[in-house]
Design an enzyme around this catalytic site. Structure first.
Site, PDB file in Angstrom:
ATOM      1  CG  HIS A  49      14.083  15.280 -15.752  1.00  0.00           C
ATOM      2  ND1 HIS A  49      13.764  14.244 -15.022  1.00  0.00           N
ATOM      3  CD2 HIS A  49      15.289  15.155 -16.468  1.00  0.00           C
ATOM      4  CE1 HIS A  49      14.922  13.374 -14.917  1.00  0.00           C
ATOM      5  NE2 HIS A  49      15.814  13.683 -15.605  1.00  0.00           N
ATOM      6  CE  LYS A  56      23.841  -4.894 -17.782  1.00  0.00           C
ATOM      7  NZ  LYS A  56      24.910  -4.317 -17.399  1.00  0.00           N
ATOM      8  NE  ARG A  65      22.393  16.885 -12.848  1.00  0.00           N
ATOM      9  CZ  ARG A  65      22.067  15.603 -12.355  1.00  0.00           C
ATOM     10  NH1 ARG A  65      21.188  15.061 -11.722  1.00  0.00           N
ATOM     11  NH2 ARG A  65      23.191  14.884 -13.124  1.00  0.00           N
ATOM     12  CB  SER A  85      16.020   9.970 -12.016  1.00  0.00           C
ATOM     13  OG  SER A  85      15.592  10.742 -12.883  1.00  0.00           O
TER      14      SER A  85
END
Ligand code: PNS
Length: 174
Positions: free
Chosen positions: A32, A56, A105, A143
Site C-alpha cells: 500500500h 464483519k 498486483r 493484508s
C-alpha cells in the site's frame, strides 16, 4: 497571446488534482505504501480513504487503521487519511476528487478491479479510476496474508512498516 489562450493557461495552472485511494487497510502493508508514494508523485493531493466496517470481523478497528495509516504516511505532506461510509463514488464526489486510485498486483486482481471501475464509472462518469502497479517485490503481498501469518506466529518482517509489525505482534499476544 490571445485573451482566450491566457484564460485557458490560467485555468490549467490553477487546476489541482485530487485522487482518492480507497481500501480496507487491515492493516496497511508496504505494498500500500509503495502505491501511496507513487500516487504522491502524480497527484497534487492524495486521500487515503478507509472504508468503515469493511469486513464483519476486522483485526483492527477503523480508528486503529486510521491511526496507523496517519503514522506511516506522515512523511508525505500531500497525503491525507480519512474514513468513508457508503458508496465510494458518492464520497469521491463530495471530496471533489477526479480520480480513484487502485493498485493491481497481478492479473488475478484485474477482473474484480475492472468490474468495480466500470461500475463506478456507470455510477459517476466524471470520476476516472487510475490503476497503478506496486513494485514487483510486493506483488504477492496482501493484508489478509499478513494477518494470517502474524496470527500463526510467522514473520512479517519487511512486509509491513516496523510500527505495524509491533501492533500486529501485540494483537497476536492478546
Ligand atoms: O482494500 P479493499 O477491501 O480491496 O477495498 C475495497 C473498496 C473499499 C475499494 C470497495 O469495497 C468499495 O469501494 N466499497 C465501498 C462501497 C461501494 O462503493 N461499492 C460499490 C463498488 S462498485
Amino acid at each position: 497571446m490571445s485573451p482566450s489562450s491566457l484564460t485557458r493557461d490560467t485555468k490549467t495552472t490553477m487546476k489541482t488534482s485530487l485522487a482518492i485511494y480507497p481500501g480496507s487497510f487491515d492493516p496497511v502493508t508496504n505494498g500500500h505504501l509503495d502505491l501511496i508514494e507513487r500516487g504522491t508523485k502524480i497527484f497534487d493531493r492524495l486521500v487515503v480513504a478507509v472504508l468503515r466496517n469493511s469486513e464483519k470481523d476486522p483485526l483492527f478497528t477503523t480508528t486503529e487503521r486510521v491511526e496507523m495509516l496517519r503514522e506511516v504516511t506522515r512523511q508525505w505532506e500531500n497525503v491525507e487519511v480519512d474514513v468513508f461510509d457508503g458508496l465510494l463514488v458518492e464520497y469521491a464526489r463530495q471530496r471533489k476528487a477526479q480520480v480513484i486510485l487502485r493498485g493491481i498486483r497481478a492479473i488475478s486482481d484485474y477482473e474484480y478491479e475492472l468490474q468495480m471501475a466500470l461500475m463506478n464509472r456507470k455510477l459517476e462518469p466524471n470520476i476516472e479510476t487510475v490503476f497503478m502497479m506496486p513494485a514487483e517485490a510486493y506483488s504477492y503481498l496482501s493484508s489478509r496474508l499478513v494477518r494470517e501469518i502474524s496470527q500463526l506466529g510467522g514473520t512479517i518482517h519487511g512486509l509491513v512498516p516496523p510500527i505495524i509489525e509491533e501492533r500486529l505482534k501485540k494483537k497476536s499476544r492478546k
